[in-house]
Design a protein around this motif. Structure first.
Motif, PDB file in Angstrom:
ATOM      1  N   GLY A 198       9.701   3.185 -14.280  1.00 34.13           N
ATOM      2  CA  GLY A 198       8.647   4.176 -14.099  1.00 34.13           C
ATOM      3  C   GLY A 198       8.808   4.931 -12.792  1.00 34.13           C
ATOM      4  O   GLY A 198       9.817   4.822 -12.096  1.00 34.13           O
ATOM      5  N   ARG A 199       7.802   5.681 -12.428  1.00 34.44           N
ATOM      6  CA  ARG A 199       7.857   6.477 -11.208  1.00 34.44           C
ATOM      7  C   ARG A 199       7.587   5.587  -9.989  1.00 34.44           C
ATOM      8  O   ARG A 199       6.924   4.555 -10.080  1.00 34.44           O
ATOM      9  CB  ARG A 199       6.851   7.616 -11.262  1.00 34.44           C
ATOM     10  N   LEU A 200       8.114   6.033  -8.856  1.00 44.80           N
ATOM     11  CA  LEU A 200       7.881   5.355  -7.580  1.00 44.80           C
ATOM     12  C   LEU A 200       7.376   6.359  -6.570  1.00 44.80           C
ATOM     13  O   LEU A 200       7.942   7.457  -6.438  1.00 44.80           O
ATOM     14  CB  LEU A 200       9.179   4.720  -7.053  1.00 44.80           C
ATOM     15  N   SER A 201       6.330   6.005  -5.829  1.00 44.73           N
ATOM     16  CA  SER A 201       5.903   6.820  -4.690  1.00 44.73           C
ATOM     17  C   SER A 201       5.954   5.952  -3.440  1.00 44.73           C
ATOM     18  O   SER A 201       5.713   4.746  -3.499  1.00 44.73           O
ATOM     19  CB  SER A 201       4.500   7.396  -4.902  1.00 44.73           C
ATOM     20  N   VAL A 202       6.305   6.572  -2.319  1.00 47.28           N
ATOM     21  CA  VAL A 202       6.491   5.867  -1.051  1.00 47.28           C
ATOM     22  C   VAL A 202       5.535   6.435  -0.017  1.00 47.28           C
ATOM     23  O   VAL A 202       5.384   7.661   0.099  1.00 47.28           O
ATOM     24  CB  VAL A 202       7.947   5.994  -0.561  1.00 47.28           C
ATOM     25  N   HIS A 203       4.890   5.548   0.749  1.00 44.03           N
ATOM     26  CA  HIS A 203       3.968   5.954   1.810  1.00 44.03           C
ATOM     27  C   HIS A 203       4.274   5.168   3.077  1.00 44.03           C
ATOM     28  O   HIS A 203       4.598   3.979   3.009  1.00 44.03           O
ATOM     29  CB  HIS A 203       2.514   5.688   1.403  1.00 44.03           C
ATOM     30  N   LEU A 204       4.126   5.811   4.216  1.00 42.03           N
ATOM     31  CA  LEU A 204       4.213   5.134   5.509  1.00 42.03           C
ATOM     32  C   LEU A 204       2.877   5.279   6.227  1.00 42.03           C
ATOM     33  O   LEU A 204       2.285   6.369   6.247  1.00 42.03           O
ATOM     34  CB  LEU A 204       5.328   5.733   6.369  1.00 42.03           C
ATOM     35  N   VAL A 205       2.411   4.171   6.823  1.00 42.75           N
ATOM     36  CA  VAL A 205       1.150   4.189   7.560  1.00 42.75           C
ATOM     37  C   VAL A 205       1.402   3.652   8.966  1.00 42.75           C
ATOM     38  O   VAL A 205       2.410   2.992   9.229  1.00 42.75           O
ATOM     39  CB  VAL A 205       0.082   3.327   6.856  1.00 42.75           C
ATOM     40  N   ASP A 206       0.489   3.943   9.871  1.00 41.42           N
ATOM     41  CA  ASP A 206       0.585   3.411  11.226  1.00 41.42           C
ATOM     42  C   ASP A 206       0.201   1.931  11.233  1.00 41.42           C
ATOM     43  O   ASP A 206      -0.707   1.516  10.515  1.00 41.42           O
ATOM     44  CB  ASP A 206      -0.333   4.188  12.170  1.00 41.42           C
ATOM     45  N   GLY A 207       0.892   1.152  12.090  1.00 42.27           N
ATOM     46  CA  GLY A 207       0.542  -0.254  12.219  1.00 42.27           C
ATOM     47  C   GLY A 207       1.746  -1.157  12.093  1.00 42.27           C
ATOM     48  O   GLY A 207       2.887  -0.690  11.948  1.00 42.27           O
ATOM     49  N   GLY A 208       1.484  -2.468  12.185  1.00 37.36           N
ATOM     50  CA  GLY A 208       2.534  -3.463  12.088  1.00 37.36           C
ATOM     51  C   GLY A 208       2.461  -4.222  10.776  1.00 37.36           C
ATOM     52  O   GLY A 208       1.818  -3.780   9.820  1.00 37.36           O
TER      53      GLY A 208
END
Length: 232
Positions: A198-208
């Protein structure tokens, strides 16, 4: 005596569910604030029934899938943090058409995850590395917990060396944290595409690495809505 298994809370009460699976240490109390009155869907948390027993990633995945199947739930979204993401991968391969999608948080895909050296650290250094809570790292119980953590890292390394890998027939969301060595690289996160048709979406967020413990409910629900328009 019943065999060790996951315990999901709140209990299943409908045909569809969202389940959060923690990583090493199994911390899930923060999930409660994701379920303020009026919030939908309910985020359920999965905790291993025998915390001091260390099953393999494969065994945990099989146990979670079996629990979902026995519950009568016909549509499930799995949300996994760190090693819990790998458990979701293993559960997902067994759930077939019941799986609506997977959110993986702070975990590179297996083939991009290096073997962990943490099992070789002394107790206190290991506790600091994994950001263990003070009520553990500052007490005599640390030695017992450190043995548990080392066992989990050994099992994680064994899983990373295994083959073949599951490929899920469901969409995925991969979330990384910019200050987390396990997930900061968007290119590595993009390789989760090898594990889904299926489809993949990628996200980056601040933090550890423990960013999940501070994550806003609306943020997580936004990623869940990417997987299924009905947001289960």
């Amino acid at each position: 005596m019943e065999p060790a298994n996951y315990v999901v809370s709140p209990a299943f009460d409908s045909a569809e569910a969202v389940i959060f699976v923690p990583g090493l240490g199994g911390r899930t109390t923060f999930v409660e604030r994701w379920n303020d009155p009026g919030q939908s869907p309910v985020i359920r948390r999965a905790n291993w029934s025998e915390p001091m027993r260390v099953p393999s990633v494969d065994e945990r995945g099989a146990a979670l899938a079996s629990l979902v199947e026995a519950s009568g739930v016909t549509g499930v979204v799995l949300v996994g943090h760190s090693m819990g993401a790998l458990v979701c991968l293993e559960a997902g391969r067994r759930l077939g058409g019941r799986l609506r999608g997977v959110v993986v948080i702070c975990q590179y895909p297996p083939h991009r995850t290096p073997l962990s050296p943490l099992a070789q650290l002394p107790d206190r250094a290991l506790a600091e590395e994994i950001e263990a809570p003070p009520h553990i790292s500052g007490t005599a119980a640390l030695a017992d917990y450190a043995r548990l953590w080392r066992s989990e890292y050994h099992l994680l390394n064994r899983y990373l060396e295994s083959d073949p890998r599951p490929v899920l027939d469901a969409p995925m969301v991969a979330v990384g944290a910019r200050d987390d060595a396990s997930s900061w690289n968007a290119e590595c996160l993009g390789d989760w595409s090898r594990y889904t048709t299926g489809r993949l979406s990628v996200h980056l967020v601040d933090g550890g690495h423990q960013v999940v413990e501070e994550m806003a409910a609306v943020t997580l629900r936004g990623w869940i809505s990417e997987l299924t328009p009905s947001a289960v």
